[in-house]
Scaffold this motif. Structure first.
Motif, mmCIF file in Angstrom:
data_model
loop_
_atom_site.group_PDB
_atom_site.id
_atom_site.type_symbol
_atom_site.label_atom_id
_atom_site.label_comp_id
_atom_site.label_asym_id
_atom_site.label_seq_id
_atom_site.Cartn_x
_atom_site.Cartn_y
_atom_site.Cartn_z
ATOM 1 N N GLU A 263 0.751 -0.964 -0.142
ATOM 2 C CA GLU A 263 -0.091 -0.070 0.110
ATOM 3 C C GLU A 263 0.903 1.090 0.111
ATOM 4 N N THR A 264 0.461 2.250 -0.777
ATOM 5 C CA THR A 264 1.360 3.627 -0.805
ATOM 6 C C THR A 264 0.622 4.588 -0.257
ATOM 7 N N GLY A 265 -0.799 4.468 0.183
ATOM 8 C CA GLY A 265 -1.543 5.678 0.665
ATOM 9 C C GLY A 265 -1.012 6.148 2.070
ATOM 10 N N PRO A 266 -1.850 7.064 2.497
ATOM 11 C CA PRO A 266 -1.356 7.484 4.060
ATOM 12 C C PRO A 266 -1.448 6.285 5.070
ATOM 13 N N LEU A 267 -0.241 6.489 5.853
ATOM 14 C CA LEU A 267 -0.368 5.228 6.814
ATOM 15 C C LEU A 267 -0.760 5.877 8.152
ATOM 16 N N ARG B 17 5.447 6.769 2.061
ATOM 17 C CA ARG B 17 4.032 7.079 2.652
ATOM 18 C C ARG B 17 3.792 8.237 3.503
ATOM 19 N N ALA C 283 6.463 2.248 1.821
ATOM 20 C CA ALA C 283 5.570 1.172 1.345
ATOM 21 C C ALA C 283 6.516 -0.366 1.393
#
Length: 183
Positions: free
Chosen positions: A45-49, A84, A95
């Motif tokens: 996943e590369t979206g906000p963590l 991220r 990510a």
């Protein structure tokens, strides 16, 4: 046309069909054994963590701010680990599959750091290695213990050494070395 002439194609078909099916099954078995049916690993996943808040009394310090500014947007790997977005102060993330690589700066002194702790030096930084405590760990945390602030880098165990090497370079460039503080 005689009855025997009509039976010949049926006999040939009755013999040939099981042979063809056996060859197809054998071919599929060989393909499966060679890894042909192994699903591709999930993409990281590369979206906000979202990270769980932890006690990090020095996360907002100038040392952590300087370190975070010096970190590369991506970490080397195969494939490269893409940065991220994180909103928690003193935290950076990249990510990786199955779990992200997470750096936390400004943590308190780790309890695991004792006079007999084994430290590993990577590119001039002394790291204390802590696993997740399971028989086959899936995560490993490296804590830089020879700087003015404690920095923890948590990576999947199969992630290799590139993240630790890259982060060590950033730490060496931004945080002055100091003697390891043990009890």
């Amino acid at each position: 046309m005689s009855t025997s002439d009509l039976r010949r194609p049926a006999v040939v078909f009755a013999i040939a069909l099981p042979l063809v099916l056996a060859l197809v099954v054998a071919g599929l078995a060989l393909y499966a054994r060679a890894g042909g049916f192994t699903p591709a690993p999930p993409a990281p996943e590369t979206g906000p963590l979202a990270v769980a808040p932890v006690v990090a009394p020095d996360a907002g310090s100038q040392a952590c701010t300087d370190l975070l500014a010096a970190l590369p947007p991506d970490l080397p790997g195969d494939p490269a680990l893409v940065g991220r977005p994180v909103t928690e102060p003193g935290v950076a993330a990249w990510a990786a599959a199955p779990r992200p690589v997470v750096l936390r700066c400004g943590l308190p002194r780790p309890q695991e750091l004792t006079p007999t702790s084994t430290l590993t030096e990577v590119n001039g930084v002394s790291w204390l290695t802590i696993t997740d405590g399971t028989p086959e760990p899936s995560l490993v945390t490296y804590v830089a213990v020879d700087r003015g602030v404690y920095v923890a880098l948590t990576t999947p165990t199969q992630g290799g050494s590139a993240p630790v090497q890259t982060i060590s370079n950033a730490i060496t460039q931004t945080l002055p070395e100091r003697p390891v503080q043990v009890r």
